[in-house]
Design a protein around this motif. Structure first.
Motif, short mmCIF file in Angstrom:
data_model
loop_
_atom_site.label_atom_id
_atom_site.label_comp_id
_atom_site.label_asym_id
_atom_site.label_seq_id
_atom_site.Cartn_x
_atom_site.Cartn_y
_atom_site.Cartn_z
N LEU A 431 0.81 -1.22 0.00
CA LEU A 431 0.00 0.00 0.00
C LEU A 431 0.85 1.27 0.00
O LEU A 431 0.35 2.34 -0.32
CB LEU A 431 -0.94 0.00 1.21
CG LEU A 431 -2.08 -1.03 1.17
CD1 LEU A 431 -2.92 -0.96 2.44
CD2 LEU A 431 -2.96 -0.84 -0.06
N GLN A 432 2.12 1.16 0.32
CA GLN A 432 3.01 2.32 0.31
C GLN A 432 3.55 2.62 -1.09
O GLN A 432 4.17 3.66 -1.31
CB GLN A 432 4.18 2.08 1.27
CG GLN A 432 3.76 1.89 2.72
CD GLN A 432 4.92 1.46 3.60
OE1 GLN A 432 6.08 1.66 3.24
NE2 GLN A 432 4.61 0.88 4.74
N VAL A 433 3.30 1.70 -2.04
CA VAL A 433 3.83 1.87 -3.40
C VAL A 433 2.83 2.67 -4.24
O VAL A 433 1.64 2.35 -4.28
CB VAL A 433 4.08 0.50 -4.06
CG1 VAL A 433 4.55 0.68 -5.50
CG2 VAL A 433 5.10 -0.29 -3.26
N ILE A 434 3.31 3.70 -4.92
CA ILE A 434 2.50 4.50 -5.83
C ILE A 434 2.76 4.01 -7.25
O ILE A 434 3.90 4.01 -7.72
CB ILE A 434 2.83 6.00 -5.71
CG1 ILE A 434 2.80 6.45 -4.24
CG2 ILE A 434 1.87 6.82 -6.56
CD1 ILE A 434 1.49 6.21 -3.54
N SER A 435 1.71 3.56 -7.93
CA SER A 435 1.88 2.93 -9.24
C SER A 435 1.92 3.96 -10.36
O SER A 435 1.51 5.12 -10.20
CB SER A 435 0.72 1.96 -9.50
OG SER A 435 -0.49 2.67 -9.68
N SER A 436 2.38 3.50 -11.53
CA SER A 436 2.41 4.39 -12.70
C SER A 436 0.99 4.77 -13.12
O SER A 436 0.77 5.87 -13.64
CB SER A 436 3.14 3.70 -13.86
OG SER A 436 2.51 2.49 -14.19
N TRP A 437 0.01 3.89 -12.91
CA TRP A 437 -1.38 4.20 -13.25
C TRP A 437 -1.86 5.41 -12.44
O TRP A 437 -2.53 6.31 -12.98
CB TRP A 437 -2.28 3.00 -12.93
CG TRP A 437 -3.71 3.17 -13.35
CD1 TRP A 437 -4.28 2.77 -14.51
CD2 TRP A 437 -4.77 3.80 -12.60
NE1 TRP A 437 -5.61 3.10 -14.55
CE2 TRP A 437 -5.95 3.74 -13.38
CE3 TRP A 437 -4.84 4.42 -11.35
CZ2 TRP A 437 -7.16 4.25 -12.95
CZ3 TRP A 437 -6.05 4.93 -10.91
CH2 TRP A 437 -7.20 4.85 -11.71
N GLU A 438 -1.51 5.46 -11.18
CA GLU A 438 -1.93 6.59 -10.34
C GLU A 438 -1.30 7.89 -10.80
O GLU A 438 -1.96 8.94 -10.86
CB GLU A 438 -1.56 6.29 -8.88
CG GLU A 438 -2.38 5.15 -8.27
CD GLU A 438 -1.77 4.60 -7.01
OE1 GLU A 438 -2.20 5.03 -5.92
OE2 GLU A 438 -0.85 3.77 -7.10
N ARG A 439 -0.02 7.84 -11.16
CA ARG A 439 0.63 9.05 -11.65
C ARG A 439 0.07 9.47 -13.00
O ARG A 439 -0.10 10.66 -13.27
CB ARG A 439 2.15 8.81 -11.75
CG ARG A 439 2.85 8.72 -10.40
CD ARG A 439 4.37 8.69 -10.55
NE ARG A 439 4.83 7.44 -11.12
CZ ARG A 439 5.15 6.35 -10.41
NH1 ARG A 439 5.05 6.37 -9.09
NH2 ARG A 439 5.57 5.27 -11.01
N GLU A 440 -0.25 8.48 -13.84
CA GLU A 440 -0.77 8.77 -15.18
C GLU A 440 -2.13 9.45 -15.12
O GLU A 440 -2.39 10.43 -15.83
CB GLU A 440 -0.84 7.47 -16.00
CG GLU A 440 -1.46 7.62 -17.37
CD GLU A 440 -0.56 8.36 -18.34
OE1 GLU A 440 -1.09 8.88 -19.34
OE2 GLU A 440 0.66 8.41 -18.10
N HIS A 441 -3.03 8.94 -14.30
CA HIS A 441 -4.43 9.36 -14.35
C HIS A 441 -4.84 10.31 -13.23
O HIS A 441 -5.89 10.97 -13.34
CB HIS A 441 -5.35 8.14 -14.35
CG HIS A 441 -5.13 7.26 -15.55
ND1 HIS A 441 -5.55 7.61 -16.81
CD2 HIS A 441 -4.53 6.05 -15.67
CE1 HIS A 441 -5.22 6.65 -17.67
NE2 HIS A 441 -4.62 5.69 -17.00
N LEU A 442 -4.06 10.42 -12.19
CA LEU A 442 -4.47 11.24 -11.05
C LEU A 442 -3.61 12.48 -10.86
O LEU A 442 -4.07 13.47 -10.26
CB LEU A 442 -4.43 10.40 -9.76
CG LEU A 442 -5.28 9.11 -9.76
CD1 LEU A 442 -5.15 8.41 -8.42
CD2 LEU A 442 -6.74 9.40 -10.06
N LEU A 443 -2.38 12.44 -11.33
CA LEU A 443 -1.44 13.51 -11.05
C LEU A 443 -1.99 14.89 -11.41
O LEU A 443 -1.94 15.83 -10.60
CB LEU A 443 -0.13 13.26 -11.81
CG LEU A 443 1.00 14.26 -11.57
CD1 LEU A 443 1.48 14.20 -10.13
CD2 LEU A 443 2.16 13.99 -12.53
#
Length: 446
Positions: A431-443
């Motif tokens: 749960l401490q890992v931030i995925s590339s999907w989160e950076r791609e769509h949420l940033l």
């Protein structure tokens, strides 16, 4: 008089011994030593916490529920039935799987190999003898030294990677003939009995079927096969991965478990009546799997990645429906004669610890027979069109296991406590890992 193991070491000119145990994740841990120092009778020692090490190599912050705060040692004792050569080493080397005990002689009940032994003892007390046949799927991939990059299919003999899915293609398997020549040679040297090798649905996805037999022996073979496939692949500049879902848009990898039960006295399959029709115990076994498999799911899907495989219309089952020769169901009854009547549990991922997956599958069926449960009606259509019945995350699966008293009692409180502590710790780290999907769509969008 020389022991069986010492005689093996002399007969094969062994100079080094790998004393190994499977940990919670199914990783081989232990000690390597010169053959002349291998202390079979006295046993070797490791810290009890070896079973509380997570797949990342860390330890849960609080292990008081599962072990003594004194960090005591456990004693490793070799199982003579498991001594084998290690065929890929430069020096003549043997490997021996060990069982674990406390200094007063008690078994370490949280050890995965013990959990399977315990389930088999319950069957034996009723005069039953389970028979198991695992099927293991895995992918071959290009070497991946940077975890931020997605995996790619490897280049075969033709100089090209597979462009798409090549289910059951002989030519696609032949692309990797030199690798599989090594796999077969390594397996033969280790008494790992491969029945068939096929190309599965994903690019460079393979499946090997092991010959049916004793559950503990088959768990040992599956445990050793994973290591064997990885070693053979490395020799050919590839990785063999048993991740449940290594590619985002391709099918996952499973470990299907075929299971039946013999009467120890008559050697007859108790799933069939004398007239060849299915027996009441057969239906109760299926019913036990239906009732208890969802609560045992964290033993078949032990990692956060495992639940990416459990997706509708992606070949993996999403429920515990059953049917005759129905591959969409979680429980499939293959076409067979009465002597070979069996159930195929299709839930487990290839990433599961084989000792724990086999133990849990047999435990669920045992509870069904012991409790006289009745299954649902078999389905004839697609089980993928029916509702989810399985946990969708590791966190949910761990909760369901802890809350299932019959399974906790059967598998043992010490084991369930240790296993859930380890897996909960792994989930918290994930749960401490931030995925590339989160950076791609949420940033920049939220």
């Amino acid at each position: 008089m020389a022991s069986e193991i010492q005689q093996f070491l002399r007969d094969h000119g062994i100079s080094e011994v790998e004393a190994i145990i499977p940990d919670m994740a199914g990783i081989a841990r232990g000690k390597v030593m010169p053959a002349e120092k291998f202390a079979e009778d006295e046993g070797m020692r490791l810290p009890e916490s070896i079973f509380l090490q997570t797949v990342t190599g860390d330890y849960p912050p609080d292990t008081s529920e599962a072990m003594s705060p004194a960090e005591i040692d456990i004693v490793l004792r070799a199982d003579p039935k498991t001594v084998r050569v290690v065929p890929w080493t430069a020096e003549p080397t043997a490997q021996v799987i060990h069982d674990c005990f406390y200094s007063d002689g008690r078994r370490v009940t949280m050890a995965p190999r013990h959990v399977l032994r315990h389930v088999l003892e319950l069957y034996a007390q009723r005069g039953w003898e389970p028979v198991i046949a695992p099927e293991l799927e895995f992918y071959l991939v290009e070497p991946n030294t940077d975890a931020d990059y997605q995996l790619k299919p490897p280049v075969g003999r033709s100089g090209r990677a597979e462009p798409g899915r090549q289910s059951y293609s002989i030519a696609a398997v032949n692309e990797f003939d030199p690798l599989f020549d090594d796999v077969y040679a390594f397996c033969e040297a280790q008494d790992i009995e491969i029945d068939t090798l096929i190309h599965e649905d994903g690019p460079a996805q393979m499946e090997i079927n092991l010959l049916h037999g004793d559950p503990l022996d088959l768990a040992d073979q599956a445990f050793l096969f994973k290591r064997t496939a990885r070693e053979a692949a490395l020799r050919h500049k590839m990785y063999a991965t048993f991740m449940a879902k290594p590619h985002s848009k391709e099918p996952g990898s499973a470990m299907h478990i075929h299971q039946s039960v013999l009467d120890k006295a008559t050697r007859k399959n108790i799933f069939s009546r004398p007239d060849g029709t299915p027996s009441p115990l057969f239906f109760s076994h299926i019913a036990g799997l239906q009732r208890y498999l969802p609560a045992a799911m964290c033993l078949f899907a032990p990692n956060v990645n495992s639940y990416r495989r459990i997706t509708r219309y992606q070949l993996a089952p999403i429920n515990v429906q059953w049917g005759y020769d129905n591959r969409t169901a979680g429980l499939r009854v293959p076409v067979s004669n009465p002597e070979n009547r069996r159930v195929e549990n299709r839930l487990s991922g290839a990433d599961a610890n084989p000792y724990l997956a086999i133990a849990a599958s047999l435990a669920c069926g045992y509870l069904g027979m012991a409790e006289g449960l009745q299954p649902s009606e078999p389905i004839t259509g697609s089980a993928h069109d029916m509702p989810f019945e399985l946990p969708r995350s590791l966190d949910e699966a761990l909760t369901r296991l802890r809350e299932c008293e019959p399974l906790v009692h059967l598998l043992g409180d010490p084991f369930v406590a240790a296993y859930t502590i380890v897996k909960q710790a792994e989930h918290e780290v994930f749960l401490q890992v931030i995925s590339s999907w989160e950076r791609e769509h949420l940033l920049l969008n939220v």
